[in-house]
Write a protein that holds these residues in place. Structure first.
Motif, short mmCIF file in Angstrom:
data_model
loop_
_atom_site.label_atom_id
_atom_site.label_comp_id
_atom_site.label_asym_id
_atom_site.label_seq_id
_atom_site.Cartn_x
_atom_site.Cartn_y
_atom_site.Cartn_z
N LYS A 191 0.82 -1.23 0.05
CA LYS A 191 -0.08 0.02 0.32
C LYS A 191 1.10 1.57 0.00
O LYS A 191 1.88 1.46 0.85
CB LYS A 191 -1.01 -0.30 1.38
N MET A 192 0.40 1.88 -0.82
CA MET A 192 1.63 3.10 -1.37
C MET A 192 0.69 4.47 -1.51
O MET A 192 0.04 4.70 -1.87
CB MET A 192 1.89 3.28 -2.30
N HIS A 193 1.23 5.12 -0.83
CA HIS A 193 1.35 7.16 -1.10
C HIS A 193 1.99 8.06 -1.39
O HIS A 193 2.18 8.41 -0.08
CB HIS A 193 -0.04 7.15 0.32
N TYR A 194 2.16 8.23 -2.11
CA TYR A 194 3.51 9.36 -2.10
C TYR A 194 2.98 10.55 -1.68
O TYR A 194 1.93 11.52 -3.51
CB TYR A 194 4.36 9.07 -3.58
N LYS A 195 2.93 11.74 -0.96
CA LYS A 195 2.09 12.36 -0.95
C LYS A 195 3.14 13.99 -1.86
O LYS A 195 2.05 15.02 -2.33
CB LYS A 195 1.85 13.07 0.50
N ASN A 196 4.28 13.49 -2.04
CA ASN A 196 4.52 14.99 -2.68
C ASN A 196 5.42 14.76 -3.89
O ASN A 196 6.65 15.37 -4.02
CB ASN A 196 6.24 15.58 -1.38
N HIS A 197 5.25 13.67 -4.41
CA HIS A 197 5.28 13.24 -5.73
C HIS A 197 5.02 13.27 -6.66
O HIS A 197 3.77 12.01 -6.04
CB HIS A 197 6.73 11.73 -5.44
N LEU A 198 5.40 12.59 -8.14
CA LEU A 198 4.38 12.20 -9.12
C LEU A 198 5.44 10.97 -9.82
O LEU A 198 7.05 11.16 -9.40
CB LEU A 198 4.42 13.11 -10.17
N GLU A 199 5.22 9.93 -9.92
CA GLU A 199 5.75 8.66 -10.10
C GLU A 199 4.85 7.92 -10.80
O GLU A 199 4.28 8.01 -11.50
CB GLU A 199 5.85 7.92 -9.07
N GLU A 250 -1.67 11.97 -9.63
CA GLU A 250 -2.88 12.48 -8.41
C GLU A 250 -2.35 12.16 -7.08
O GLU A 250 -3.41 12.60 -6.31
CB GLU A 250 -4.16 12.61 -9.41
N HIS A 251 -1.51 11.89 -7.51
CA HIS A 251 -0.58 11.43 -5.57
C HIS A 251 -2.44 10.41 -5.01
O HIS A 251 -2.14 10.46 -3.75
CB HIS A 251 -0.83 12.27 -4.78
N ASP A 252 -1.73 9.93 -6.25
CA ASP A 252 -2.61 8.04 -6.00
C ASP A 252 -2.52 7.53 -5.00
O ASP A 252 -1.67 7.13 -4.93
CB ASP A 252 -3.40 7.63 -7.65
N ARG A 253 -3.29 7.11 -4.01
CA ARG A 253 -3.35 6.56 -3.09
C ARG A 253 -3.38 5.17 -2.99
O ARG A 253 -4.42 4.61 -4.60
CB ARG A 253 -3.85 5.99 -1.81
N HIS A 254 -2.95 3.84 -3.92
CA HIS A 254 -2.93 2.64 -4.44
C HIS A 254 -2.29 1.47 -3.73
O HIS A 254 -1.82 1.41 -2.41
CB HIS A 254 -2.22 2.94 -5.87
N PHE A 281 10.39 9.11 -10.99
CA PHE A 281 9.85 9.98 -9.36
C PHE A 281 10.04 11.53 -10.09
O PHE A 281 11.35 11.49 -10.69
CB PHE A 281 10.64 9.76 -7.90
N ASN A 282 9.02 12.26 -9.64
CA ASN A 282 9.70 13.87 -10.63
C ASN A 282 8.69 14.52 -8.68
O ASN A 282 7.18 14.47 -8.26
CB ASN A 282 8.66 13.97 -11.03
N ASP A 311 6.15 7.28 2.69
CA ASP A 311 6.21 8.30 2.15
C ASP A 311 7.49 9.46 1.64
O ASP A 311 8.29 8.17 2.79
CB ASP A 311 5.10 9.93 2.62
N VAL A 312 7.88 9.78 0.74
CA VAL A 312 9.23 10.20 0.84
C VAL A 312 8.77 11.68 1.61
O VAL A 312 8.15 12.39 0.69
CB VAL A 312 10.15 10.01 -0.43
N PRO A 313 9.82 12.69 2.12
CA PRO A 313 9.80 13.86 2.48
C PRO A 313 10.46 15.05 1.18
O PRO A 313 10.68 14.68 0.13
CB PRO A 313 10.21 14.38 3.67
N PRO A 314 9.55 16.29 1.56
CA PRO A 314 10.76 17.44 0.18
C PRO A 314 11.54 17.35 -0.35
O PRO A 314 12.19 17.31 0.83
CB PRO A 314 9.22 18.69 1.05
N PRO A 315 12.22 16.94 -0.84
CA PRO A 315 13.17 16.95 -1.00
C PRO A 315 13.75 18.23 -1.11
O PRO A 315 13.13 19.15 -1.62
CB PRO A 315 13.75 16.19 -2.83
#
Lengths: 137, 137
Positions: free
Chosen positions: B49-57, B89-93, B107-108, B128-132
């Motif tokens: 289960k993943m949710h990248y709040k600050n990234h597009l992938e 859209e930072h989709d939860r998946h 990743f961007n 999630d990963v923090p804002p770079p």
């Protein structure tokens, strides 16, 4: 979420053929990801000279073998599955595929797709793509 | 020009193992490309289960089969070689690999690599990963 299929892209106008290569552009600028992502085939026996003046590009080799010559340093590197070459300095380079080479390519900024149609199917030996429109994000 | 070899990255500290996955990070933020590029394996039988709040992938399937469930829409899509899924859209998946799945991920903004070490090897179910730090270019 976008779900896309390589076979569909290959059958669409997002599949582009150039001199010595063919590229299925799975993500372009209008997808809003901030990069473009292409599955590109470089054909055996070709000598493909490239210089992307306005873009950074990474190229991961999935299948096939050949070489890349860095025209800045004069060094030649072997290409085979598992190798990534990275044009982080807008490097002028020549790829010489011994076999067909299948690659996964990422461009930043993203390719718009319009470059190709403007060229009417013909490509200069040193091809480049114009600066894209900046993205909102 | 950077030349990198997947085998070398797998043997380095750029190869990261998480719960249900393993990732060889061929390009990270400090490479200055404005994106990161990873070869990631998702292990058979896991439920990731993943949710990248600050990234597009974007994730391109190279080998293997499974499914992805979009938790926003409730829709489930088949994953197999040639499929690209795009978290625009930072989709939860949730990804459910039936076999080991090998993917090429972009990743961007780019992953820094520091996220992982801060977690001391443990990962929350929703990672999630923090804002770079923004890049100069």
């Amino acid at each position: 979420m976008i779900i896309r299929n390589l076979a569909d892209v290959r059958a669409s106008d997002r599949n582009i053929k150039g001199n010595g290569w063919e590229s299925a552009r799975l993500l372009l600028q209008d997808d809003g990801m901030g990069f473009s992502f292409h599955l590109t085939t470089l054909y055996a026996g070709e000598e493909i000279k490239m210089h992307y003046k306005n873009h950074l590009e990474s190229v991961f080799i999935l299948k096939g073998e050949g070489t890349i010559e860095d025209l800045g340093t004069g060094l030649t590197h072997e290409l085979r599955p598992g190798i990534l070459y990275v044009l982080n300095e807008h490097d002028r380079h020549v790829v010489r595929p011994k076999t067909n080479i299948l690659t996964a390519c990422v461009f930043n900024p993203p390719v718009t797709g319009k470059e190709v149609h403007d060229e009417s199917g013909s490509y200069p030996a040193e091809m480049d793509v114009p600066p894209p429109i900046p993205l909102a994000h």
